[in-house]
Scaffold this motif. Structure first.
Motif, PDB file in Angstrom:
ATOM      1  N   SER A  13      39.787  35.298  66.905  1.00 32.19           N
ATOM      2  CA  SER A  13      39.479  34.765  68.221  1.00 32.19           C
ATOM      3  C   SER A  13      40.625  35.020  69.182  1.00 32.19           C
ATOM      4  N   ALA A  14      40.289  35.219  70.437  1.00 27.57           N
ATOM      5  CA  ALA A  14      41.310  35.391  71.463  1.00 27.57           C
ATOM      6  C   ALA A  14      42.251  34.187  71.492  1.00 27.57           C
ATOM      7  N   GLY A  15      43.534  34.472  71.679  1.00 24.93           N
ATOM      8  CA  GLY A  15      44.531  33.426  71.758  1.00 24.93           C
ATOM      9  C   GLY A  15      45.302  33.169  70.484  1.00 24.93           C
ATOM     10  N   VAL A  16      44.779  33.617  69.350  1.00 27.86           N
ATOM     11  CA  VAL A  16      45.471  33.402  68.088  1.00 27.86           C
ATOM     12  C   VAL A  16      46.497  34.503  67.866  1.00 27.86           C
ATOM     13  N   SER A  17      47.332  34.327  66.857  1.00 29.66           N
ATOM     14  CA  SER A  17      48.327  35.308  66.480  1.00 29.66           C
ATOM     15  C   SER A  17      47.947  35.955  65.161  1.00 29.66           C
ATOM     16  N   LEU A  18      48.452  37.162  64.950  1.00 35.61           N
ATOM     17  CA  LEU A  18      48.111  37.934  63.766  1.00 35.61           C
ATOM     18  C   LEU A  18      49.334  38.695  63.299  1.00 35.61           C
ATOM     19  N   LYS A  19      49.486  38.824  62.003  1.00 41.07           N
ATOM     20  CA  LYS A  19      50.586  39.590  61.423  1.00 41.07           C
ATOM     21  C   LYS A  19      50.003  40.720  60.584  1.00 41.07           C
ATOM     22  N   LEU A  20      50.234  41.939  61.009  1.00 34.83           N
ATOM     23  CA  LEU A  20      49.800  43.114  60.271  1.00 34.83           C
ATOM     24  C   LEU A  20      50.923  43.591  59.364  1.00 34.83           C
ATOM     25  N   SER A  21      50.545  44.157  58.220  1.00 33.81           N
ATOM     26  CA  SER A  21      51.509  44.656  57.252  1.00 33.81           C
ATOM     27  C   SER A  21      51.276  46.131  56.981  1.00 33.81           C
ATOM     28  N   ARG A  67      54.518  40.402  73.370  1.00 34.67           N
ATOM     29  CA  ARG A  67      53.484  39.945  72.454  1.00 34.67           C
ATOM     30  C   ARG A  67      53.462  40.729  71.157  1.00 34.67           C
ATOM     31  N   PHE A  68      54.001  41.933  71.148  1.00 34.79           N
ATOM     32  CA  PHE A  68      54.010  42.782  69.963  1.00 34.79           C
ATOM     33  C   PHE A  68      55.433  42.904  69.450  1.00 34.79           C
ATOM     34  N   THR A  69      55.666  42.439  68.230  1.00 33.59           N
ATOM     35  CA  THR A  69      57.001  42.426  67.656  1.00 33.59           C
ATOM     36  C   THR A  69      57.004  43.133  66.299  1.00 33.59           C
ATOM     37  N   PRO A  70      57.589  44.330  66.231  1.00 32.07           N
ATOM     38  CA  PRO A  70      57.700  45.012  64.940  1.00 32.07           C
ATOM     39  C   PRO A  70      58.932  44.549  64.181  1.00 32.07           C
ATOM     40  N   ASP A  84      51.089  38.314  69.176  1.00 29.46           N
ATOM     41  CA  ASP A  84      50.939  36.968  69.696  1.00 29.46           C
ATOM     42  C   ASP A  84      49.844  36.930  70.756  1.00 29.46           C
ATOM     43  N   SER A  85      49.122  35.834  70.808  1.00 27.44           N
ATOM     44  CA  SER A  85      48.136  35.585  71.867  1.00 27.44           C
ATOM     45  C   SER A  85      47.182  36.759  72.052  1.00 27.44           C
ATOM     46  N   LEU A  86      46.445  37.042  71.023  1.00 25.55           N
ATOM     47  CA  LEU A  86      45.537  38.187  71.040  1.00 25.55           C
ATOM     48  C   LEU A  86      44.524  38.106  72.172  1.00 25.55           C
ATOM     49  N   LEU A 119      45.961  54.722  56.794  1.00 25.11           N
ATOM     50  CA  LEU A 119      44.561  54.911  57.166  1.00 25.11           C
ATOM     51  C   LEU A 119      44.091  53.919  58.226  1.00 25.11           C
ATOM     52  N   GLY A 120      44.901  52.927  58.537  1.00 26.69           N
ATOM     53  CA  GLY A 120      44.602  52.003  59.611  1.00 26.69           C
ATOM     54  C   GLY A 120      43.974  50.707  59.141  1.00 26.69           C
ATOM     55  N   THR A 121      44.136  49.677  59.958  1.00 24.83           N
ATOM     56  CA  THR A 121      43.468  48.400  59.745  1.00 24.83           C
ATOM     57  C   THR A 121      42.845  47.971  61.071  1.00 24.83           C
ATOM     58  N   GLN A 122      41.600  47.551  61.019  1.00 26.61           N
ATOM     59  CA  GLN A 122      40.858  47.254  62.241  1.00 26.61           C
ATOM     60  C   GLN A 122      41.074  45.810  62.678  1.00 26.61           C
ATOM     61  N   VAL A 123      41.340  45.643  63.967  1.00 25.73           N
ATOM     62  CA  VAL A 123      41.464  44.329  64.576  1.00 25.73           C
ATOM     63  C   VAL A 123      40.378  44.199  65.636  1.00 25.73           C
ATOM     64  N   ILE A 124      39.568  43.160  65.521  1.00 23.15           N
ATOM     65  CA  ILE A 124      38.530  42.872  66.508  1.00 23.15           C
ATOM     66  C   ILE A 124      38.791  41.481  67.055  1.00 23.15           C
ATOM     67  N   VAL A 125      38.966  41.394  68.365  1.00 23.62           N
ATOM     68  CA  VAL A 125      39.281  40.131  69.015  1.00 23.62           C
ATOM     69  C   VAL A 125      38.089  39.706  69.853  1.00 23.62           C
ATOM     70  N   SER A 126      37.521  38.574  69.529  1.00 24.04           N
ATOM     71  CA  SER A 126      36.384  38.048  70.269  1.00 24.04           C
ATOM     72  C   SER A 126      36.859  37.108  71.368  1.00 24.04           C
ATOM     73  N   SER A 127      36.155  37.106  72.477  1.00 19.88           N
ATOM     74  CA  SER A 127      36.534  36.281  73.607  1.00 19.88           C
ATOM     75  C   SER A 127      36.079  34.847  73.440  1.00 19.88           C
TER      76      SER A 127
END
Length: 127
Positions: A13-21, A67-70, A84-86, A119-127
């Motif tokens: 959901s929009a507004g949440v944070s996510l950590k990709l690896s 918002r993007f921190t590597p 942060d804050s997707l 190969l990538g990881t998909q992120v889908i952010v819903s409003s």
């Protein structure tokens, strides 16, 4: 040569944070410049953040700045991306990459600097 595998994406959901690896093998994340790029259908792959082999981070100079921190975990041999804050505009497939050679000062914002890609990881952010 590095082998890379992204994980951590999903439907959020929009507004949440996510950590990709990005789990690396065949080499140390500390020895290579490594970056994250994202890709949307019909658009070119876009740099969103990376860390050089000298452990210097680079950030996208746009609306996602701050918002993007590597980061790198040398012990686990993983490259991370904290988002942060997707926002819905962040919806994309996210790829990690390692530079062609270790211990070389490539421009890690340039796609041509990289020889290894996941190969990538998909992120889908819903409003």
């Amino acid at each position: 040569q590095m082998q890379l595998a992204e994980s951590g994406g999903g439907l959020v959901s929009a507004g949440v944070s996510l950590k990709l690896s990005c789990a690396a093998s065949g080499g140390s994340v500390s020895s290579y410049g490594m970056s994250w790029f994202r890709e949307v259908r019909g658009k070119e792959r876009e740099f969103v953040g990376g860390v050089s082999w000298r452990a210097v981070p680079s950030f996208y100079q746009g609306s996602i700045l701050g918002r993007f921190t590597p980061s790198k975990d040398v012990v686990k041999n993983i490259l991370y991306l904290d988002i942060d804050s997707l926002e819905p505009e962040d919806t994309a497939t996210y790829y990690c990459a390692a530079t062609l050679r270790p211990y070389v000062d490539y421009d890690i914002k340039d796609r041509d600097s990289f020889g290894s890609w996941g190969l990538g990881t998909q992120v889908i952010v819903s409003s």
